[in-house]
Write a protein that holds these residues in place. Sequence first.
Motif, mmCIF file in Angstrom:
data_model
loop_
_atom_site.group_PDB
_atom_site.id
_atom_site.type_symbol
_atom_site.label_atom_id
_atom_site.label_comp_id
_atom_site.label_asym_id
_atom_site.label_seq_id
_atom_site.Cartn_x
_atom_site.Cartn_y
_atom_site.Cartn_z
ATOM 1 N N GLU A 80 0.815 -1.220 0.000
ATOM 2 C CA GLU A 80 0.000 0.000 0.000
ATOM 3 C C GLU A 80 0.847 1.268 0.000
ATOM 4 O OE1 GLU A 80 -2.756 0.041 3.250
ATOM 5 O OE2 GLU A 80 -3.642 -1.879 2.665
ATOM 6 N N LEU A 81 2.139 1.155 0.301
ATOM 7 C CA LEU A 81 3.006 2.320 0.432
ATOM 8 C C LEU A 81 3.882 2.505 -0.801
ATOM 9 C CD1 LEU A 81 4.121 1.688 4.107
ATOM 10 C CD2 LEU A 81 2.371 3.264 3.318
ATOM 11 N N THR A 82 4.369 3.724 -0.985
ATOM 12 C CA THR A 82 5.281 4.051 -2.071
ATOM 13 C C THR A 82 6.686 4.135 -1.487
ATOM 14 O OG1 THR A 82 3.562 5.327 -3.156
ATOM 15 C CG2 THR A 82 5.816 5.733 -3.873
ATOM 16 N N ARG A 83 7.635 3.498 -2.154
ATOM 17 C CA ARG A 83 9.025 3.505 -1.665
ATOM 18 C C ARG A 83 9.802 4.596 -2.384
ATOM 19 N NH1 ARG A 83 14.075 0.045 -2.680
ATOM 20 N NH2 ARG A 83 15.160 0.161 -0.684
ATOM 21 N N VAL A 84 10.519 5.387 -1.598
ATOM 22 C CA VAL A 84 11.440 6.393 -2.115
ATOM 23 C C VAL A 84 12.822 5.889 -1.743
ATOM 24 C CG1 VAL A 84 12.136 8.809 -2.031
ATOM 25 C CG2 VAL A 84 9.748 8.202 -1.723
ATOM 26 N N VAL A 85 13.733 5.852 -2.711
ATOM 27 C CA VAL A 85 15.037 5.249 -2.467
ATOM 28 C C VAL A 85 16.175 6.205 -2.815
ATOM 29 C CG1 VAL A 85 15.154 4.159 -4.750
ATOM 30 C CG2 VAL A 85 16.420 3.162 -2.879
ATOM 31 N N ARG A 86 17.224 6.180 -1.990
ATOM 32 C CA ARG A 86 18.473 6.871 -2.319
ATOM 33 C C ARG A 86 19.412 5.794 -2.848
ATOM 34 N NH1 ARG A 86 22.030 8.090 2.360
ATOM 35 N NH2 ARG A 86 22.978 6.191 1.664
ATOM 36 N N THR A 87 19.734 5.862 -4.118
ATOM 37 C CA THR A 87 20.545 4.832 -4.764
ATOM 38 C C THR A 87 22.012 4.971 -4.365
ATOM 39 O OG1 THR A 87 20.924 6.200 -6.713
ATOM 40 C CG2 THR A 87 18.982 4.782 -6.758
ATOM 41 N N PRO A 88 22.821 3.955 -4.641
ATOM 42 C CA PRO A 88 24.264 4.057 -4.350
ATOM 43 C C PRO A 88 24.946 5.212 -5.091
ATOM 44 C CG PRO A 88 23.657 1.776 -4.705
ATOM 45 C CD PRO A 88 22.444 2.602 -5.029
ATOM 46 N N GLU A 89 24.338 5.709 -6.177
ATOM 47 C CA GLU A 89 24.884 6.858 -6.914
ATOM 48 C C GLU A 89 24.435 8.186 -6.303
ATOM 49 O OE1 GLU A 89 22.949 4.436 -8.768
ATOM 50 O OE2 GLU A 89 24.799 3.281 -8.952
ATOM 51 N N ASP A 90 23.782 8.155 -5.153
ATOM 52 C CA ASP A 90 23.278 9.329 -4.437
ATOM 53 C C ASP A 90 22.205 10.106 -5.192
ATOM 54 O OD1 ASP A 90 24.593 8.967 -2.049
ATOM 55 O OD2 ASP A 90 26.363 10.090 -2.673
ATOM 56 N N THR A 91 21.364 9.404 -5.942
ATOM 57 C CA THR A 91 20.192 10.029 -6.535
ATOM 58 C C THR A 91 18.975 9.533 -5.770
ATOM 59 O OG1 THR A 91 19.902 8.255 -8.148
ATOM 60 C CG2 THR A 91 21.218 10.150 -8.840
ATOM 61 N N VAL A 92 17.992 10.404 -5.588
ATOM 62 C CA VAL A 92 16.771 10.038 -4.868
ATOM 63 C C VAL A 92 15.645 9.925 -5.887
ATOM 64 C CG1 VAL A 92 15.167 10.695 -3.054
ATOM 65 C CG2 VAL A 92 17.593 11.226 -2.817
#
Length: 88
Positions: free
Chosen positions: A23-35
């Motif tokens: 039910e939730l949306t995931r926001v991720v900070r990738t290893p390349e430092d992009t969100v």
Amino acid sequence: MPKVKKVPLRMCIGCQEMKPKRELTRVVRTPEDTVEIDPTGKKSGRGAYICPDAECLQKAIKGKRLERSLECKVSPELVDTLKQGMVK
């Protein structure tokens, strides 16, 4: 007796409620430092979960919970992208 499948729960960083992961949306900070928004929930990196609701997103941004969870600064451009991508 049938086996009961366990439903994974995650906490929304906006409303602080435990809800099923789907039910939730995931926001991720990738290893390349992009969100970015992670629709699959499988990208590698540090993730945070938010309800697909504008009010929860506002609470997460106002209380700096999104920055704290991702351990990086969140740009205003990213906030606009999140608003467009999340609101139902």
